[in-house]
Design a protein around this motif. Structure first.
Motif, PDB file in Angstrom:
ATOM      1  N   ASP A 126       0.796  -1.081   0.037  1.00  0.00           N
ATOM      2  CA  ASP A 126       0.053   0.175  -0.096  1.00  0.00           C
ATOM      3  C   ASP A 126       0.797   1.355   0.155  1.00  0.00           C
ATOM      4  OD1 ASP A 126      -2.509   1.418   0.315  1.00  0.00           O
ATOM      5  OD2 ASP A 126      -2.049   1.932   2.355  1.00  0.00           O
ATOM      6  N   GLU A 168      -5.338   3.900  -2.264  1.00  0.00           N
ATOM      7  CA  GLU A 168      -6.867   4.503  -2.053  1.00  0.00           C
ATOM      8  C   GLU A 168      -6.658   5.853  -2.238  1.00  0.00           C
ATOM      9  OE1 GLU A 168      -9.518   2.030   0.019  1.00  0.00           O
ATOM     10  OE2 GLU A 168      -8.830   0.515  -1.246  1.00  0.00           O
ATOM     11  N   SER A 212      -9.875   2.642  -5.611  1.00  0.00           N
ATOM     12  CA  SER A 212      -8.832   1.412  -5.139  1.00  0.00           C
ATOM     13  C   SER A 212      -8.075   1.346  -6.623  1.00  0.00           C
ATOM     14  CB  SER A 212      -9.584   0.461  -4.750  1.00  0.00           C
ATOM     15  OG  SER A 212     -10.311   0.963  -3.457  1.00  0.00           O
ATOM     16  N   VAL A 253     -14.280   6.198  -3.228  1.00  0.00           N
ATOM     17  CA  VAL A 253     -13.013   6.055  -3.134  1.00  0.00           C
ATOM     18  C   VAL A 253     -12.695   5.205  -4.412  1.00  0.00           C
ATOM     19  CG1 VAL A 253     -11.360   4.701  -2.002  1.00  0.00           C
ATOM     20  CG2 VAL A 253     -12.934   6.093  -0.576  1.00  0.00           C
TER      21      VAL A 253
END
Length: 190
Positions: free
Chosen positions: A105, A142, A171, A169
């Motif tokens: 991430d 994100e 992703s 959002v």
């Protein structure tokens, strides 16, 4: 007896020139950056804070401690630092953290006064390159769907392999594009 060198000391530092002519040092985060992370958080506008953390709250001391103390493999961060001769100041941070579920991430923030000068592009390239040097080739982020600047940044500098939108959002799963290092320094936009 061998002296162990902290991992961040082995990572290269790089001085870059931004679109406004300012010099910024890109380097691995250090544990002593904790107070500078807190100061950066206090300087962020509400809009920038919300776009990065999806809330209006400021960074907590324990979060700054965790963010400044990474293992330089599973969790890594690159900071953009300026030195005015009195005090070093962080003006941007890019980080990744490995998860058990898949890609690493990515998180990135640039201080409001330093946005639009190319620092975001350079930080993104640096953190993706650091990940690749550690065997990480797939990343995720994100991003608030209305954060057009961040979405353009990822579109310009990465190869997007999956993208979904839910609840405002976006992703995204992506990898580093080989040509982004040259583009980031040549075009300077972010």
């Amino acid at each position: 007896m061998a002296v162990e060198i902290p991992r961040y000391r082995a990572d290269p530092e790089q001085d870059v020139i931004l679109g406004n002519g300012a010099s910024v040092r890109l380097r691995a985060i250090h544990p002593d950056d904790e107070p500078r992370l807190m100061a950066l958080s206090r300087r962020l506008s509400q809009r920038t804070t919300y776009q990065r953390f999806f809330s209006f709250r400021r960074l907590l001391p324990e979060e700054a401690h965790a963010f400044a103390n990474v293992d330089y493999h599973q969790r890594m961060a690159i900071v953009g630092e300026v030195d005015d001769g009195r005090e070093r100041e962080l003006v941007g941070v890019a980080r990744y953290g490995l998860s058990d579920e898949g890609p690493a991430d990515i998180g990135l923030v640039v201080a409001d006064a330093w946005q639009g000068l190319g620092l975001g592009s350079l930080l993104l390239e640096a953190i993706l390159r650091a990940g690749e040097q550690r065997g990480i080739h797939e990343f995720s982020a994100e991003v608030l769907t209305d954060n057009r600047r961040a979405l353009r940044l990822l579109t310009r500098h990465t190869t997007i392999t999956r993208q979904t939108v839910a609840g405002g959002v976006t992703s995204i799963v992506f990898s580093r594009r080989a040509d982004t290092a040259l583009d980031a320094t040549r075009h300077g936009g972010s």
